[in-house]
Design an enzyme around this catalytic site. Structure first.
Site, PDB file in Angstrom:
ATOM      1  N   CYS A  60      23.148 -55.016   5.668  1.00  0.00           N
ATOM      2  CA  CYS A  60      21.966 -54.181   5.418  1.00  0.00           C
ATOM      3  C   CYS A  60      20.770 -54.702   6.210  1.00  0.00           C
ATOM      4  CB  CYS A  60      21.648 -54.132   3.927  1.00  0.00           C
ATOM      5  SG  CYS A  60      21.396 -55.747   3.213  1.00  0.00           S
ATOM      6  N   TYR A  92      30.986 -61.693  -1.229  1.00  0.00           N
ATOM      7  CA  TYR A  92      29.762 -61.057  -1.742  1.00  0.00           C
ATOM      8  C   TYR A  92      30.140 -59.706  -2.358  1.00  0.00           C
ATOM      9  CZ  TYR A  92      27.847 -64.284   1.787  1.00  0.00           C
ATOM     10  OH  TYR A  92      27.554 -65.382   2.565  1.00  0.00           O
ATOM     11  N   CYS A 144       8.920 -44.953   1.899  1.00  0.00           N
ATOM     12  CA  CYS A 144       9.354 -44.354   3.178  1.00  0.00           C
ATOM     13  C   CYS A 144       8.383 -44.716   4.304  1.00  0.00           C
ATOM     14  CB  CYS A 144       9.340 -42.837   3.071  1.00  0.00           C
ATOM     15  SG  CYS A 144      10.339 -42.190   1.745  1.00  0.00           S
ATOM     16  N   CYS A 147       5.009 -35.614   1.583  1.00  0.00           N
ATOM     17  CA  CYS A 147       4.729 -36.483   0.429  1.00  0.00           C
ATOM     18  C   CYS A 147       3.246 -36.817   0.419  1.00  0.00           C
ATOM     19  CB  CYS A 147       5.555 -37.755   0.546  1.00  0.00           C
ATOM     20  SG  CYS A 147       5.043 -39.025  -0.600  1.00  0.00           S
ATOM     21  N   CYS A 169       8.756 -38.475  -6.572  1.00  0.00           N
ATOM     22  CA  CYS A 169       9.146 -39.132  -5.336  1.00  0.00           C
ATOM     23  C   CYS A 169      10.329 -38.361  -4.765  1.00  0.00           C
ATOM     24  CB  CYS A 169       9.528 -40.585  -5.596  1.00  0.00           C
ATOM     25  SG  CYS A 169      10.205 -41.359  -4.123  1.00  0.00           S
ATOM     26  N   GLN A 224      25.229 -49.892  -4.747  1.00  0.00           N
ATOM     27  CA  GLN A 224      24.485 -49.409  -3.579  1.00  0.00           C
ATOM     28  C   GLN A 224      23.603 -48.261  -4.070  1.00  0.00           C
ATOM     29  OE1 GLN A 224      24.519 -50.721  -0.601  1.00  0.00           O
ATOM     30  NE2 GLN A 224      26.378 -51.943  -0.529  1.00  0.00           N
TER      31      GLN A 224
HETATM   32  C1  SAM Z   1      24.666 -56.364  -0.591  1.00  0.00           C
HETATM   33  S1  SAM Z   1      25.351 -56.834  -2.129  1.00  0.00           S
HETATM   34  C2  SAM Z   1      26.988 -56.248  -1.915  1.00  0.00           C
HETATM   35  C3  SAM Z   1      27.744 -55.927  -3.156  1.00  0.00           C
HETATM   36  C4  SAM Z   1      29.001 -55.105  -3.010  1.00  0.00           C
HETATM   37  N1  SAM Z   1      29.782 -55.441  -1.861  1.00  0.00           N
HETATM   38  C5  SAM Z   1      28.717 -53.609  -3.063  1.00  0.00           C
HETATM   39  O1  SAM Z   1      28.872 -52.913  -2.066  1.00  0.00           O
HETATM   40  O2  SAM Z   1      28.306 -53.133  -4.139  1.00  0.00           O
HETATM   41  C6  SAM Z   1      25.439 -58.557  -1.974  1.00  0.00           C
HETATM   42  C7  SAM Z   1      26.013 -59.290  -3.151  1.00  0.00           C
HETATM   43  O3  SAM Z   1      26.131 -60.678  -2.803  1.00  0.00           O
HETATM   44  C8  SAM Z   1      25.833 -61.472  -3.943  1.00  0.00           C
HETATM   45  N2  SAM Z   1      25.478 -62.801  -3.418  1.00  0.00           N
HETATM   46  C9  SAM Z   1      24.293 -63.228  -2.916  1.00  0.00           C
HETATM   47  N3  SAM Z   1      24.412 -64.489  -2.428  1.00  0.00           N
HETATM   48  C10 SAM Z   1      25.699 -64.860  -2.637  1.00  0.00           C
HETATM   49  C11 SAM Z   1      26.441 -66.047  -2.313  1.00  0.00           C
HETATM   50  N4  SAM Z   1      25.865 -67.086  -1.713  1.00  0.00           N
HETATM   51  N5  SAM Z   1      27.749 -66.085  -2.646  1.00  0.00           N
HETATM   52  C12 SAM Z   1      28.335 -65.022  -3.278  1.00  0.00           C
HETATM   53  N6  SAM Z   1      27.682 -63.884  -3.596  1.00  0.00           N
HETATM   54  C13 SAM Z   1      26.389 -63.792  -3.269  1.00  0.00           C
HETATM   55  C14 SAM Z   1      24.742 -60.693  -4.643  1.00  0.00           C
HETATM   56  O4  SAM Z   1      24.672 -61.042  -6.003  1.00  0.00           O
HETATM   57  C15 SAM Z   1      25.201 -59.235  -4.428  1.00  0.00           C
HETATM   58  O5  SAM Z   1      26.037 -58.812  -5.478  1.00  0.00           O
END
Ligand code: SAM
Length: 445
Positions: free
Chosen positions: A402, A307, A80, A71, A158, A278
């Site tokens: 993550c 979440y 990266c 790159c 990219c 994702q």
């Molecule tokens: C890493 S993403 C995971 C989403 C899903 N599990 C996926 O794999 O697509 C984290 C998610 O948590 C939500 N989030 C962040 N803080 C939160 C909270 N305090 N309570 C509930 N959801 C929350 C975000 O909006 C986001 O959609």
């Protein structure tokens, strides 16, 4: 040791961001671009109490894992940081990062650590790119942000972003140039055009979002973009905010379908401009499969998907359980999750809009929960939320993370009541030092 001193060092280790590590008089030296096992000449650039920062001057003995960087903006770009290594070494470094952080921060030792899961697709794996625009010497440019800065490096290609991005950006840059359209300036807060977002699905359907500061008729640009047959949807996103958040909620459909459709583990999901997905679709499926394997659900189980975003994990496990309850703070994501459930004829899911820490009490009062999945953002779980989980004694937790630093912190907090049984690193972000992982925790006997 002082700035500008030169010395020869053996690189003994690599840090979590892929920098080489050497030692000198009990001080740790970080050297960007150096690889474990290499003998290097370095020049000191910064001396602090316990650590030294140095730049690589010459590789005296080269590692067999060093690769020619493919790159042209790698040195500057904030994307990266592991392209100078073989992917084999990258996987080893990232696996060790997960394992060692859990051992050192969570102080756990007795757990099964599985091999890293990867499909070895290290090119064009991302399904979403947001590219900022600017003007340099009166010419329209776009590109990637320099590491830790808001300077744009002019670039349209990219190797990890969607493949058609280059073609799309060139059309937009030419159109803006030819029509003398003003470009938003972050300093003066003036100008129309801010950025392009591009999303793609596994079947190579594209959505393009033109991000501006006010409404504008882009029909001539649309006509040029739709010469690329993969583009199924084009939006204008009007963002009047002056902060760093590029995408607003104000989407105006200007061509094609309102959503593109993604297939995740045989379920169909509608993707709109603001949908959270994702970034690596194919690896996300392997991540979810691993989470389901560790969850090992039965048809009698009630599961919380905390979440849950737009419900991709919830809907992937729905046919394996009695009931799944998703909790998510973003209202539009909860609407997406409900619509996705309908679209896939799933009737045993419930989605709650709110913060996990605010709604968890109510949920566990009403339901006997057999297991809970956590998939929080990088900052990890809220302490009050974890307190409720501990007091409710939910037997099983599957923690999708993550950010291993916050995963390790949360495990440290849970470990008086929960044992870590198994951990699997999953590489959703090849060529970067980011790494996802799935951990199974079970209530102590
Ligand atoms: C890493 S993403 C995971 C989403 C899903 N599990 C996926 O794999 O697509 C984290 C998610 O948590 C939500 N989030 C962040 N803080 C939160 C909270 N305090 N309570 C509930 N959801 C929350 C975000 O909006 C986001 O959609």
């Amino acid at each position: 040791m002082k700035v500008n001193d030169r010395l020869e060092v053996l690189i003994e280790n690599m840090d979590k961001d892929g920098q080489g590590i050497a030692y000198y008089n009990k001080k740790i030296i970080f050297i960007k671009g150096a690889i474990i096992g290499e003998l290097c000449e370095i020049e000191v650039t910064k001396v602090l109490k316990k650590l030294i920062q140095a730049k690589l001057i010459k590789i005296i003995k080269q590692s067999e894992y060093r690769r020619v960087v493919d790159c042209k903006i790698y040195d500057k770009c904030g994307g990266c940081n592991l392209r100078h290594l073989s992917y084999e070494l990258e996987k080893e470094i990232k696996s060790n990062k997960v394992k060692n952080t859990l051992i050192h921060v969570s102080k756990i030792h007795d757990f099964k650590f599985n091999s890293l899961i990867s499909n070895n697709q290290i090119y064009y794996y991302r399904n979403k790119a947001i590219v900022p625009f600017s003007k340099i010497d009166n010419k329209v440019i776009c590109g990637m942000y320099e590491a830790a800065s808001h300077n744009i490096i002019p670039n349209t290609t990219c190797l990890i972003e969607p493949k058609l991005l280059d073609q799309i950006l060139k059309i937009v840059v030419n159109y803006l140039e030819e029509n003398n359209i003003s470009i938003y300036d972050e300093t003066t807060k003036k100008g129309l055009f801010r950025a392009v977002m591009c999303r793609k699905t596994k079947d190579d359907s594209y959505m393009v979002v033109l991000i501006t500061t006010s409404n504008y008729n882009f029909s001539n640009l649309v006509n040029k973009l739709i010469t690329i047959p993969n583009i199924k949807s084009i939006y204008l996103n009007v963002n009047e905010r002056y902060d760093n958040v590029l995408l607003s909620d104000n989407n105006i459909l200007i061509h094609g379908d309102p959503t593109i459709s993604e297939d995740i583990l045989d379920h169909q999901f509608n993707v709109s401009p603001n949908t959270f997905l994702q970034v690596n679709n194919q690896m996300a499926e392997l991540l979810y499969e691993e989470a389901i394997r560790l969850l090992n659900p039965t048809k009698e189980d009630t599961i919380i998907d905390a979440y849950c975003g737009m419900g991709s994990i919830s809907l992937s496990i729905a046919d394996k359980v009695k009931k799944v309850i998703g909790i998510e703070v973003v209202e539009s994501a909860v609407e997406d999750a409900k619509n996705n459930a309908k679209r896939n004829n799933i009737n045993n899911s419930l989605f709650i809009n709110g913060k996990c820490e605010d709604v968890i009490n109510e949920v566990v009062k009403k339901e006997k929960v057999d297991a809970i999945i956590f998939d929080p953002p990088r900052k990890g779980c809220d302490k009050h939320f974890l307190d409720v989980i501990k007091s409710t004694k939910i037997p099983k937790i599957v923690y999708v993370s993550c950010n291993v630093a916050t995963l390790a912190r949360d495990i440290l907090y849970l470990k008086d009541l929960y044992d870590v049984v198994e951990v699997t690193p999953v590489d959703l972000f090849p060529r970067t030092s980011h790494i996802e992982s799935v951990t199974l925790l079970e209530q102590k006997k």
